[in-house]
Scaffold this motif. Structure first.
Motif, PDB file in Angstrom:
ATOM      1  N   SER A  58     -29.863  34.403 -29.524  1.00  0.00           N
ATOM      2  CA  SER A  58     -29.285  33.761 -30.655  1.00  0.00           C
ATOM      3  C   SER A  58     -28.750  32.355 -30.351  1.00  0.00           C
ATOM      4  O   SER A  58     -28.328  31.857 -29.198  1.00  0.00           O
ATOM      5  CB  SER A  58     -28.286  34.423 -31.246  1.00  0.00           C
ATOM      6  OG  SER A  58     -28.494  35.811 -31.797  1.00  0.00           O
ATOM      7  N   LYS A  59     -28.760  31.407 -31.320  1.00  0.00           N
ATOM      8  CA  LYS A  59     -28.499  29.880 -31.056  1.00  0.00           C
ATOM      9  C   LYS A  59     -27.102  29.895 -31.650  1.00  0.00           C
ATOM     10  O   LYS A  59     -26.712  29.996 -32.940  1.00  0.00           O
ATOM     11  CB  LYS A  59     -29.398  28.900 -32.041  1.00  0.00           C
ATOM     12  CG  LYS A  59     -30.842  29.056 -31.622  1.00  0.00           C
ATOM     13  CD  LYS A  59     -31.650  28.326 -32.463  1.00  0.00           C
ATOM     14  CE  LYS A  59     -31.978  28.838 -33.737  1.00  0.00           C
ATOM     15  NZ  LYS A  59     -32.873  28.163 -34.594  1.00  0.00           N
ATOM     16  N   ILE A  60     -26.032  29.426 -30.707  1.00  0.00           N
ATOM     17  CA  ILE A  60     -24.788  29.530 -31.043  1.00  0.00           C
ATOM     18  C   ILE A  60     -24.207  27.983 -30.629  1.00  0.00           C
ATOM     19  O   ILE A  60     -24.304  27.703 -29.358  1.00  0.00           O
ATOM     20  CB  ILE A  60     -24.106  30.360 -30.146  1.00  0.00           C
ATOM     21  CG1 ILE A  60     -24.612  31.846 -30.252  1.00  0.00           C
ATOM     22  CG2 ILE A  60     -22.346  30.732 -30.481  1.00  0.00           C
ATOM     23  CD1 ILE A  60     -24.505  32.550 -31.700  1.00  0.00           C
ATOM     24  N   ARG A  61     -23.352  27.583 -31.648  1.00  0.00           N
ATOM     25  CA  ARG A  61     -22.819  26.175 -31.286  1.00  0.00           C
ATOM     26  C   ARG A  61     -21.724  26.550 -30.360  1.00  0.00           C
ATOM     27  O   ARG A  61     -20.828  27.381 -30.862  1.00  0.00           O
ATOM     28  CB  ARG A  61     -22.346  25.813 -32.684  1.00  0.00           C
ATOM     29  CG  ARG A  61     -21.785  24.277 -32.604  1.00  0.00           C
ATOM     30  CD  ARG A  61     -20.439  24.167 -32.313  1.00  0.00           C
ATOM     31  NE  ARG A  61     -19.619  22.828 -32.073  1.00  0.00           N
ATOM     32  CZ  ARG A  61     -18.506  22.853 -31.665  1.00  0.00           C
ATOM     33  NH1 ARG A  61     -17.842  23.816 -31.468  1.00  0.00           N
ATOM     34  NH2 ARG A  61     -18.182  21.463 -31.531  1.00  0.00           N
ATOM     35  N   VAL A  62     -21.516  25.714 -29.468  1.00  0.00           N
ATOM     36  CA  VAL A  62     -20.254  25.775 -28.613  1.00  0.00           C
ATOM     37  C   VAL A  62     -19.466  24.310 -28.214  1.00  0.00           C
ATOM     38  O   VAL A  62     -20.392  23.456 -28.601  1.00  0.00           O
ATOM     39  CB  VAL A  62     -20.583  26.526 -27.367  1.00  0.00           C
ATOM     40  CG1 VAL A  62     -21.207  27.822 -27.282  1.00  0.00           C
ATOM     41  CG2 VAL A  62     -21.628  25.705 -26.349  1.00  0.00           C
ATOM     42  N   ALA A  63     -18.279  24.492 -27.672  1.00  0.00           N
ATOM     43  CA  ALA A  63     -17.587  23.306 -27.562  1.00  0.00           C
ATOM     44  C   ALA A  63     -18.027  22.414 -26.364  1.00  0.00           C
ATOM     45  O   ALA A  63     -17.757  21.406 -26.167  1.00  0.00           O
ATOM     46  CB  ALA A  63     -16.285  23.646 -27.749  1.00  0.00           C
ATOM     47  N   GLY A  64     -18.594  23.118 -25.469  1.00  0.00           N
ATOM     48  CA  GLY A  64     -18.987  22.531 -23.975  1.00  0.00           C
ATOM     49  C   GLY A  64     -18.018  23.209 -23.265  1.00  0.00           C
ATOM     50  O   GLY A  64     -17.447  24.256 -23.478  1.00  0.00           O
ATOM     51  N   GLY A  65     -17.802  22.662 -21.943  1.00  0.00           N
ATOM     52  CA  GLY A  65     -16.972  23.073 -20.940  1.00  0.00           C
ATOM     53  C   GLY A  65     -17.642  24.545 -20.557  1.00  0.00           C
ATOM     54  O   GLY A  65     -18.628  24.858 -20.539  1.00  0.00           O
ATOM     55  N   PHE A  66     -16.412  25.392 -20.262  1.00  0.00           N
ATOM     56  CA  PHE A  66     -16.753  26.735 -19.773  1.00  0.00           C
ATOM     57  C   PHE A  66     -17.554  27.616 -20.834  1.00  0.00           C
ATOM     58  O   PHE A  66     -18.199  28.164 -20.624  1.00  0.00           O
ATOM     59  CB  PHE A  66     -15.593  27.539 -19.360  1.00  0.00           C
ATOM     60  CG  PHE A  66     -15.825  28.836 -19.067  1.00  0.00           C
ATOM     61  CD1 PHE A  66     -16.022  29.118 -17.671  1.00  0.00           C
ATOM     62  CD2 PHE A  66     -15.884  29.806 -19.975  1.00  0.00           C
ATOM     63  CE1 PHE A  66     -16.505  30.497 -17.301  1.00  0.00           C
ATOM     64  CE2 PHE A  66     -16.092  31.373 -19.329  1.00  0.00           C
ATOM     65  CZ  PHE A  66     -16.413  31.402 -18.119  1.00  0.00           C
ATOM     66  N   ALA A  67     -17.287  27.036 -21.912  1.00  0.00           N
ATOM     67  CA  ALA A  67     -17.869  27.821 -23.284  1.00  0.00           C
ATOM     68  C   ALA A  67     -19.394  27.748 -23.113  1.00  0.00           C
ATOM     69  O   ALA A  67     -20.252  28.685 -23.499  1.00  0.00           O
ATOM     70  CB  ALA A  67     -17.561  27.501 -24.421  1.00  0.00           C
ATOM     71  N   GLN A  68     -19.927  26.531 -22.433  1.00  0.00           N
ATOM     72  CA  GLN A  68     -21.196  26.341 -22.275  1.00  0.00           C
ATOM     73  C   GLN A  68     -21.924  27.348 -21.375  1.00  0.00           C
ATOM     74  O   GLN A  68     -22.889  27.909 -21.727  1.00  0.00           O
ATOM     75  CB  GLN A  68     -21.601  24.713 -21.959  1.00  0.00           C
ATOM     76  CG  GLN A  68     -23.062  24.489 -21.704  1.00  0.00           C
ATOM     77  CD  GLN A  68     -23.607  23.658 -22.775  1.00  0.00           C
ATOM     78  OE1 GLN A  68     -23.125  23.524 -23.808  1.00  0.00           O
ATOM     79  NE2 GLN A  68     -24.879  23.351 -22.682  1.00  0.00           N
ATOM     80  N   ASP A  69     -21.280  27.365 -20.349  1.00  0.00           N
ATOM     81  CA  ASP A  69     -21.886  28.346 -19.392  1.00  0.00           C
ATOM     82  C   ASP A  69     -21.582  29.896 -19.609  1.00  0.00           C
ATOM     83  O   ASP A  69     -22.249  30.561 -19.283  1.00  0.00           O
ATOM     84  CB  ASP A  69     -21.010  28.098 -17.751  1.00  0.00           C
ATOM     85  CG  ASP A  69     -21.569  26.842 -17.187  1.00  0.00           C
ATOM     86  OD1 ASP A  69     -22.710  26.378 -17.439  1.00  0.00           O
ATOM     87  OD2 ASP A  69     -20.847  26.440 -16.246  1.00  0.00           O
ATOM     88  N   GLY A  70     -20.358  29.976 -20.213  1.00  0.00           N
ATOM     89  CA  GLY A  70     -20.252  31.445 -20.875  1.00  0.00           C
ATOM     90  C   GLY A  70     -21.182  31.843 -21.745  1.00  0.00           C
ATOM     91  O   GLY A  70     -21.834  33.042 -21.840  1.00  0.00           O
ATOM     92  N   ALA A  71     -21.818  30.991 -22.585  1.00  0.00           N
ATOM     93  CA  ALA A  71     -22.803  31.250 -23.680  1.00  0.00           C
ATOM     94  C   ALA A  71     -24.124  31.600 -22.834  1.00  0.00           C
ATOM     95  O   ALA A  71     -24.833  32.694 -23.338  1.00  0.00           O
ATOM     96  CB  ALA A  71     -22.972  30.228 -24.557  1.00  0.00           C
ATOM     97  N   LYS A  72     -24.482  30.851 -21.963  1.00  0.00           N
ATOM     98  CA  LYS A  72     -25.517  31.287 -21.148  1.00  0.00           C
ATOM     99  C   LYS A  72     -25.542  32.561 -20.633  1.00  0.00           C
ATOM    100  O   LYS A  72     -26.534  33.224 -20.449  1.00  0.00           O
ATOM    101  CB  LYS A  72     -25.874  30.220 -20.310  1.00  0.00           C
ATOM    102  CG  LYS A  72     -26.255  28.752 -20.622  1.00  0.00           C
ATOM    103  CD  LYS A  72     -26.408  27.678 -19.734  1.00  0.00           C
ATOM    104  CE  LYS A  72     -26.703  26.217 -20.157  1.00  0.00           C
ATOM    105  NZ  LYS A  72     -26.547  25.241 -19.166  1.00  0.00           N
ATOM    106  N   ALA A  73     -24.335  32.702 -20.089  1.00  0.00           N
ATOM    107  CA  ALA A  73     -24.130  34.166 -19.177  1.00  0.00           C
ATOM    108  C   ALA A  73     -24.408  35.286 -20.338  1.00  0.00           C
ATOM    109  O   ALA A  73     -24.790  36.372 -19.833  1.00  0.00           O
ATOM    110  CB  ALA A  73     -22.760  34.017 -18.403  1.00  0.00           C
ATOM    111  N   LEU A  74     -24.111  34.993 -21.348  1.00  0.00           N
ATOM    112  CA  LEU A  74     -24.321  36.214 -22.483  1.00  0.00           C
ATOM    113  C   LEU A  74     -25.569  36.381 -23.180  1.00  0.00           C
ATOM    114  O   LEU A  74     -25.814  36.967 -23.898  1.00  0.00           O
ATOM    115  CB  LEU A  74     -22.945  36.071 -23.427  1.00  0.00           C
ATOM    116  CG  LEU A  74     -21.385  36.092 -23.094  1.00  0.00           C
ATOM    117  CD1 LEU A  74     -20.875  35.876 -24.029  1.00  0.00           C
ATOM    118  CD2 LEU A  74     -21.464  37.437 -22.310  1.00  0.00           C
ATOM    119  N   GLY A  75     -26.415  35.392 -22.435  1.00  0.00           N
ATOM    120  CA  GLY A  75     -27.870  35.385 -23.058  1.00  0.00           C
ATOM    121  C   GLY A  75     -28.098  34.866 -24.323  1.00  0.00           C
ATOM    122  O   GLY A  75     -29.039  34.703 -25.026  1.00  0.00           O
TER     123      GLY A  75
END
Length: 344
Positions: free
Chosen positions: A165-182
């Motif tokens: 899924s394509k999810i808009r994120v703010a950057g920072g930890f959220a960017q890495d966290g999104a990748k971790a969740l696939g």
């Protein structure tokens, strides 16, 4: 001669009446949020009025009629003197801030107030030594409420179902966290999130509950996953240009800090908490967004996926000469103490 003297005295009296006893300093503030946004309306704008009162009118914060540029440029605006005072999000300036990632880690607390106050205290004790706000005087540092996952036409019952899924994120930890969740993280200014979702560029967004209301996203989302403590937080700043700050008297500097720092962090946190609660209540009443919490199995999977990135973030902070583990433990200790005392 007496007549001339009388005229001169009269002119002096008029000039004295028209001239303030203390020269007034006007500091220009650039705001990039909608004027009705809770952070601006209930925190930033009242703070500008408190500054004037605290300095007995010697310092006035002038709210510019329009932002000087995009949200991501606002730290540089203050550092470079384009604006005198700005606020913004640390992760909007990639590579500049590392120590502030501590506040962005997941599962920290349900309360932005507790996290923001604890964050200010821990920043002063541990993180300030990194000197990441160079060119400015840091007036306050705080976070929004727990960042959650919001989607349209996506199954939220497992992390596997969200992969790709394509999810808009703010950057920072959220960017890495999104990748971790696939999921696939997408960057876009907060002011353009509606268009990104409505146009199908993204399948969802990571936001605190408040932002779903503030940016009118109810019509382009239909599900929300409420993770206890949040998947992430966003670290925010309020700064003034260092040169402008240095020209203020010590008296006025102290007066401004008396309504900034921890006090402003608490106010900002409370603002986010109220706004999140109101937004969730509104969603439940309207019934247009289905709200869910992770099962124990799903929560365990989320924690397992994010843990390596939490470790990576702490290592990045430690590279700045900061004892990141000690700072993290202190942050949690402060949050627990604030919760036990009801926020005081």
């Amino acid at each position: 001669m007496k007549r001339v003297t009388a005229v001169l005295l009269f002119v002096i009296v008029l000039l004295s009446a028209a001239t303030p006893l203390h020269a007034q300093t006007v500091l220009r503030l650039s705001n990039w949020l909608p004027s009705q946004h809770p952070l601006f309306e209930q925190t930033i704008k009242p703070w500008t009025e408190q500054v004037t009162k605290a300095t007995d009118g010697r310092v006035v914060i002038q709210l510019l009629a329009a932002p000087l540029g995009p949200p991501a440029a606002h730290f540089d605006f203050a550092a470079n003197g384009v604006a005198d005072v700005t606020f913004g999000i640390h992760s909007y300036t990639p590579g500049r801030f590392t120590a502030t990632l501590l506040a962005e880690l997941p599962f920290q607390t349900e309360s932005a107030e507790y996290l923001s106050v604890a964050y200010w205290r821990v920043h002063q004790r541990y993180l300030a030594k990194a000197n990441e706000h160079r060119g400015t005087k840091l007036l306050a540092i705080f976070t929004h409420g727990p960042g959650q996952l919001w989607t349209r036409d996506r199954d939220l019952s497992s992390m596997q179902s969200l992969r790709g899924s394509k999810i808009r994120v703010a950057g920072g930890f959220a960017q890495d966290g999104a990748k971790a969740l696939g999921v696939i993280p997408i960057q876009a200014p907060v002011t353009e999130v509606y268009q990104v979702l409505a146009g199908g560029i993204a399948d969802g967004v990571e936001f605190p509950a408040e932002s779903i209301d503030s940016f009118n996203l109810t019509g382009v989302l239909d599900r929300g996953l409420l993770v206890p403590g949040g998947l992430y937080n966003v670290s925010m700043f309020l700064v003034v240009n260092a040169g402008r700050w240095s020209k203020l008297s010590k008296q006025d500097q102290d007066a401004i800090m008396s309504v900034s720092g921890e006090q402003l962090a608490r106010t900002a946190g409370r603002t986010w908490d109220r706004a999140d609660a109101d937004a969730l209540a509104s969603m439940r009443k309207a019934g247009k967004i289905e709200l869910a919490t992770p099962s124990e199995q799903q929560m365990a999977a989320i924690r397992k996926a994010l843990e390596p990135y939490v470790t990576k973030t702490l290592q990045q902070i430690s590279a700045k000469g900061i004892d990141a583990r000690a700072a993290q433990q202190e942050l949690q200790k402060e949050i627990a103490a604030l919760k036990a005392r009801g926020g005081s």
